[in-house]
Design an enzyme around this catalytic site. Sequence first.
Site, PDB file in Angstrom:
ATOM      1  N   HIS A  24      33.290  49.484   5.062  1.00  0.00           N
ATOM      2  CA  HIS A  24      31.865  49.181   5.218  1.00  0.00           C
ATOM      3  C   HIS A  24      31.602  48.659   6.629  1.00  0.00           C
ATOM      4  O   HIS A  24      32.529  48.543   7.443  1.00  0.00           O
ATOM      5  CB  HIS A  24      31.370  48.239   4.122  1.00  0.00           C
ATOM      6  CG  HIS A  24      32.026  46.884   4.076  1.00  0.00           C
ATOM      7  ND1 HIS A  24      31.994  46.003   5.123  1.00  0.00           N
ATOM      8  CD2 HIS A  24      32.721  46.260   3.092  1.00  0.00           C
ATOM      9  CE1 HIS A  24      32.624  44.896   4.791  1.00  0.00           C
ATOM     10  NE2 HIS A  24      33.092  45.031   3.560  1.00  0.00           N
ATOM     11  N   HIS A  27      33.845  45.933   8.220  1.00  0.00           N
ATOM     12  CA  HIS A  27      35.108  46.418   8.805  1.00  0.00           C
ATOM     13  C   HIS A  27      34.833  47.124  10.134  1.00  0.00           C
ATOM     14  O   HIS A  27      35.569  46.981  11.099  1.00  0.00           O
ATOM     15  CB  HIS A  27      35.795  47.425   7.874  1.00  0.00           C
ATOM     16  CG  HIS A  27      36.019  46.916   6.483  1.00  0.00           C
ATOM     17  ND1 HIS A  27      35.590  47.591   5.368  1.00  0.00           N
ATOM     18  CD2 HIS A  27      36.597  45.781   6.033  1.00  0.00           C
ATOM     19  CE1 HIS A  27      35.923  46.909   4.292  1.00  0.00           C
ATOM     20  NE2 HIS A  27      36.526  45.794   4.665  1.00  0.00           N
ATOM     21  N   CYS A 132      43.018  33.877  -7.389  1.00  0.00           N
ATOM     22  CA  CYS A 132      41.956  34.897  -7.372  1.00  0.00           C
ATOM     23  C   CYS A 132      42.545  36.186  -6.828  1.00  0.00           C
ATOM     24  O   CYS A 132      43.013  36.226  -5.693  1.00  0.00           O
ATOM     25  CB  CYS A 132      40.766  34.458  -6.519  1.00  0.00           C
ATOM     26  SG  CYS A 132      39.613  35.838  -6.257  1.00  0.00           S
ATOM     27  N   CYS A 135      40.787  37.576  -3.575  1.00  0.00           N
ATOM     28  CA  CYS A 135      41.246  36.981  -2.301  1.00  0.00           C
ATOM     29  C   CYS A 135      42.740  37.178  -2.119  1.00  0.00           C
ATOM     30  O   CYS A 135      43.262  37.000  -1.023  1.00  0.00           O
ATOM     31  CB  CYS A 135      41.021  35.474  -2.249  1.00  0.00           C
ATOM     32  SG  CYS A 135      39.368  34.883  -2.513  1.00  0.00           S
ATOM     33  N   CYS A 149      35.845  32.273  -8.681  1.00  0.00           N
ATOM     34  CA  CYS A 149      35.981  32.332  -7.225  1.00  0.00           C
ATOM     35  C   CYS A 149      34.579  32.491  -6.640  1.00  0.00           C
ATOM     36  O   CYS A 149      33.854  33.414  -7.027  1.00  0.00           O
ATOM     37  CB  CYS A 149      36.862  33.523  -6.837  1.00  0.00           C
ATOM     38  SG  CYS A 149      36.682  33.950  -5.096  1.00  0.00           S
ATOM     39  N   HIS A 152      34.215  36.062  -4.834  1.00  0.00           N
ATOM     40  CA  HIS A 152      34.316  37.304  -5.613  1.00  0.00           C
ATOM     41  C   HIS A 152      33.604  37.228  -6.955  1.00  0.00           C
ATOM     42  O   HIS A 152      33.541  38.221  -7.678  1.00  0.00           O
ATOM     43  CB  HIS A 152      35.792  37.697  -5.783  1.00  0.00           C
ATOM     44  CG  HIS A 152      36.422  38.105  -4.489  1.00  0.00           C
ATOM     45  ND1 HIS A 152      37.068  37.208  -3.677  1.00  0.00           N
ATOM     46  CD2 HIS A 152      36.427  39.283  -3.838  1.00  0.00           C
ATOM     47  CE1 HIS A 152      37.485  37.839  -2.590  1.00  0.00           C
ATOM     48  NE2 HIS A 152      37.099  39.093  -2.662  1.00  0.00           N
ATOM     49  N   LYS A 304      26.694  37.784   0.982  1.00  0.00           N
ATOM     50  CA  LYS A 304      27.889  38.289   1.652  1.00  0.00           C
ATOM     51  C   LYS A 304      28.133  39.726   1.199  1.00  0.00           C
ATOM     52  O   LYS A 304      28.080  40.025   0.013  1.00  0.00           O
ATOM     53  CB  LYS A 304      29.097  37.425   1.281  1.00  0.00           C
ATOM     54  CG  LYS A 304      30.358  37.934   1.914  1.00  0.00           C
ATOM     55  CD  LYS A 304      31.587  37.201   1.431  1.00  0.00           C
ATOM     56  CE  LYS A 304      32.816  38.045   1.760  1.00  0.00           C
ATOM     57  NZ  LYS A 304      34.030  37.554   1.178  1.00  0.00           N
ATOM     58  N   LYS A 307      33.087  44.477  -0.996  1.00  0.00           N
ATOM     59  CA  LYS A 307      33.381  45.582  -1.896  1.00  0.00           C
ATOM     60  C   LYS A 307      33.252  45.118  -3.341  1.00  0.00           C
ATOM     61  O   LYS A 307      32.719  45.825  -4.180  1.00  0.00           O
ATOM     62  CB  LYS A 307      34.811  46.063  -1.638  1.00  0.00           C
ATOM     63  CG  LYS A 307      34.953  46.736  -0.290  1.00  0.00           C
ATOM     64  CD  LYS A 307      36.394  47.057   0.053  1.00  0.00           C
ATOM     65  CE  LYS A 307      37.153  45.910   0.637  1.00  0.00           C
ATOM     66  NZ  LYS A 307      38.317  46.266   1.430  1.00  0.00           N
TER      67      LYS A 307
HETATM   68  N1  MSP Z   1      43.754  42.665   4.173  1.00  0.00           N
HETATM   69  C1  MSP Z   1      43.207  41.428   4.616  1.00  0.00           C
HETATM   70  C2  MSP Z   1      43.521  41.178   6.063  1.00  0.00           C
HETATM   71  C3  MSP Z   1      44.968  41.159   6.401  1.00  0.00           C
HETATM   72  S1  MSP Z   1      45.244  41.047   8.104  1.00  0.00           S
HETATM   73  C4  MSP Z   1      46.867  40.746   8.219  1.00  0.00           C
HETATM   74  C5  MSP Z   1      41.696  41.445   4.422  1.00  0.00           C
HETATM   75  N2  MSP Z   1      41.126  42.647   4.387  1.00  0.00           N
HETATM   76  S2  MSP Z   1      39.556  42.954   4.184  1.00  0.00           S
HETATM   77  O1  MSP Z   1      39.444  44.362   3.904  1.00  0.00           O
HETATM   78  O2  MSP Z   1      38.997  42.071   3.228  1.00  0.00           O
HETATM   79  O3  MSP Z   1      38.916  42.781   5.609  1.00  0.00           O
HETATM   80  C6  MSP Z   1      38.753  41.549   6.195  1.00  0.00           C
HETATM   81  C7  MSP Z   1      38.082  41.657   7.538  1.00  0.00           C
HETATM   82  O4  MSP Z   1      37.026  42.626   7.547  1.00  0.00           O
HETATM   83  C8  MSP Z   1      37.368  40.363   7.872  1.00  0.00           C
HETATM   84  O5  MSP Z   1      38.257  39.402   8.359  1.00  0.00           O
HETATM   85  C9  MSP Z   1      36.352  40.827   8.872  1.00  0.00           C
HETATM   86  O6  MSP Z   1      36.975  41.041  10.111  1.00  0.00           O
HETATM   87  C10 MSP Z   1      35.920  42.149   8.272  1.00  0.00           C
HETATM   88  N3  MSP Z   1      34.808  41.953   7.338  1.00  0.00           N
HETATM   89  C11 MSP Z   1      34.831  42.187   5.998  1.00  0.00           C
HETATM   90  N4  MSP Z   1      33.595  41.922   5.492  1.00  0.00           N
HETATM   91  C12 MSP Z   1      32.767  41.538   6.480  1.00  0.00           C
HETATM   92  C13 MSP Z   1      31.400  41.257   6.573  1.00  0.00           C
HETATM   93  N5  MSP Z   1      30.617  41.248   5.526  1.00  0.00           N
HETATM   94  N6  MSP Z   1      30.889  40.993   7.812  1.00  0.00           N
HETATM   95  C14 MSP Z   1      31.663  41.045   8.945  1.00  0.00           C
HETATM   96  N7  MSP Z   1      32.957  41.320   8.882  1.00  0.00           N
HETATM   97  C15 MSP Z   1      33.568  41.437   7.667  1.00  0.00           C
HETATM   98  O7  MSP Z   1      41.121  40.385   4.350  1.00  0.00           O
END
Ligand code: MSP
Length: 492
Positions: A24, A27, A132, A135, A149, A152, A304, A307
Amino acid sequence: MPKNVSKKTFYVTTPIYYINAKPHIGHAYSTIVADVLARWHRNLGEETFFSVGTDEHGAKIAEASEKQGLPPKEFADIMSEKFRECWKLLNIQYDDLIRTTETRHKESVVSFMQELYKRKFIYQAEYEGWYCKGCEKFLTEKELVSGMCPDHKRPAEWIKEKNYFFKLKKFLPKIQQMICDGDMQIVPKKRENEVLSLLKQNLPDFSVSRQNVRWGIPLPFDPTQTIYVWVEALQNYISILGFSTTAAQQGERFQKFWPADVQIIGKEISKFHCIFWPALLLALALPLPKKFLVGGFFTFDGQKMSKSLGNVLAPKTLVERFGVDGTRFLLLSQFPYGEDGDIALAGCVERYNAHLADNVGNLVSRIGTMIQKYLQGRIETHPEKQIILEETNKSIEERFSALMARDQIQEALLSLFEASTKLNQHIEEVKPWKLAKTHPTILKQHLLSWSHTLHVIGRCLAPFLPNTGERIQRAFRGPEFQNPGILFPKIS
Ligand code: MSP
């Protein structure tokens, strides 16, 4: 292990994303920021390495694949590909993508864990607590909201199991000192303060293995256990460089690029990155990352975007409407890096039109038209005007570079639009259509000066909006004007 200093190197990383659902714009945002930095440092002539990846193990992924009725690896193959496609769509110029299910990652992690065990930084104990799956971490009673949580919105599960623990406590004072001495920077300051206050809370040791999660990498010294997904995920930043504890197998990339210059992360994963990760590295006497750039969260209608909550905005939706560079612009210009912000589609149309179509787009097309009309498409250097030109352009570039050096990414981008606005205003004041009749030589000097300014703007813009930056530079490089066409069609 010292970094090879023969040529300046730059290593930037993104978090590796969970593949339980499609990418999304959250990311996309962190990945585009990393891409901007990588492109900028490449332009500075540094040998740059930019890593991305997908986090494919753990209970959450196992659960998602089960829902799809697929074996986890098959599911991971499909989902990881979606991230790869998304980075292609957004014109992300990464150097390598690591998947945690790859053999090279597993081998690197196994050697790391074995070494930690050998050095006696790992011990066995019973663990129980609220977990959770969303997380993939334990939560304290205090963190739960009515047993759920808060992120989530799902009930936490009580887990009791035999685990292996890492002696985190031993490393906390050193980490605190490195942060305070500026040896490991955490930007922005408020995120540094959050990490420092966590460090003062006397964190307990953390578990590095799971007893009942089968989808993962077996712990080398006790294969009945699986390595905790976060512990192996953090190691992606060195497994992608070919890290091994065996000197003969040590990757050249590791020697050249580690420690990372910038690690891009979101604020919710700063504890893992700014405390757990440095502790693991210190245990093996490895250098720590130089800097973490900690991003805020986009919300969507005030919530927030995640997914699990199902309120996600896909990058493709924005690209279809605004184009690739339009999307990159909208995401990068919306908030200062590190801040939270809300996404509203209506506001995006206004900002796209105001900054891209009516400002830079309009400027490029009006100067281009005048060059064709009054200079017969020739952009030649003009010695008398050179000094004035260089001063104006130098100040645009200097301001931009200073902002980039301070990690003020949004401000650096917007400074180019300010320069473009000023040039548009200046053209109004000069009234070229009158000068063409009264003072054609002065008009010629102005046009040469403006095309040089656009060339500078194009060069600075390129890491942010690669296609646009390249088209502007090509158009005004001279000696022949190359019509770039309409950069940004107006959107209603
Ligand atoms: N897999 C772990 C990270 C491991 S790194 C060794 C994880 N993944 S995640 O898919 O949840 O992605 C986390 C990252 O995506 C966040 O830290 C951020 O950089 C980005 N974002 C995810 N959702 C976001 C928003 N809603 N807004 C901005 N960035 C966000 O955690």
